[in-house]
Write an enzyme that holds these catalytic residues in place. Structure first.
Site, PDB file in Angstrom:
ATOM      1  CG  HIS A  39      16.596   3.549  -1.326  1.00  0.00           C
ATOM      2  ND1 HIS A  39      16.708   2.132  -1.019  1.00  0.00           N
ATOM      3  CD2 HIS A  39      15.108   4.108  -1.756  1.00  0.00           C
ATOM      4  CE1 HIS A  39      15.358   2.000  -0.940  1.00  0.00           C
ATOM      5  NE2 HIS A  39      14.378   2.846  -1.185  1.00  0.00           N
ATOM      6  CG  HIS A 132      11.746   7.417   5.192  1.00  0.00           C
ATOM      7  ND1 HIS A 132      10.557   7.767   4.355  1.00  0.00           N
ATOM      8  CD2 HIS A 132      11.793   6.059   4.828  1.00  0.00           C
ATOM      9  CE1 HIS A 132      10.038   7.103   3.373  1.00  0.00           C
ATOM     10  NE2 HIS A 132      10.591   5.848   3.868  1.00  0.00           N
TER      11      HIS A 132
END
Length: 193
Positions: A39, A132
């Protein structure tokens, strides 16, 4: 860590399967690293009190994605790094896509910041938001030997992505309660578009 909004690749897609395999393989290198779903955390500290609030957040995400040009990918991997922070021990850094930044800022304005939302959310997205995909959560020091193995595994994974745009993989939003150990985190709601 509170309640977070995650943007995830859908299970069964190339991004999901490669990232999940990479996360699991890196776990084996450094003991004590928990398993977690691939995720990108859009925002943390969501102000949600009930299922209705969770639904509003997910509906807002769905509405935002409808404004993005068809086929455009919010997720473009740019680099990787090893860091000192537990939740960012090893990460795939992502480009600061203008639509991703807009989404993050809007979600922060609507569901995180209480006072002076617009100005504070704008400052946050410019100065603090570092998109990120975490590959490892851990406090341990990464040895040079382990770093070499990590480098090779990430390189191999990136080769798989090089000719396959991520636009069709990343299409799920999840509101996640990130209280306690990672293994106890709970998805409060999700939507796949």
């Amino acid at each position: 860590m509170s309640i977070a909004l995650w943007y995830c690749p859908a299970p069964g897609t190339l991004d999901y399967e490669v990232l999940k395999t990479l996360i699991n393989s890196l776990q084996l290198l450094v003991p004590g690293s928990p398993s977690f779903e691939p995720h990108l955390t859009v925002v943390t500290h969501l102000q949600v009190q009930n299922r209705g609030d969770v639904s509003k957040v997910l509906q807002s995400c769905s509405s935002c994605l409808k404004t993005i040009p068809k086929g455009h990918s919010l997720i473009k991997y740019s680099n990787w790094s090893i860091n000192k922070q537990y939740f960012k021990k090893i990460v795939l850094e992502c480009e600061k896509d203008k639509y991703l930044l807009s989404l993050a800022q809007l979600m922060r304005e609507l569901y995180v910041e209480i006072e002076d939302q617009k100005r504070r959310a704008e400052h946050w997205v410019i100065e603090e938001f570092q998109p990120h995909v975490s590959l490892m959560y851990n406090d341990s020091q990464i040895t040079k030997a382990t770093e070499m193995v990590v480098r090779q595994r990430i390189h191999d994974a990136m080769q798989l992505f090089s000719n396959n745009p991520s636009s069709k993989s990343w299409r799920t939003f999840k509101v996640v309660s990130c209280e306690g150990p990672v293994e106890e985190w709970q998805v409060l709601g999700s939507v796949t578009l």
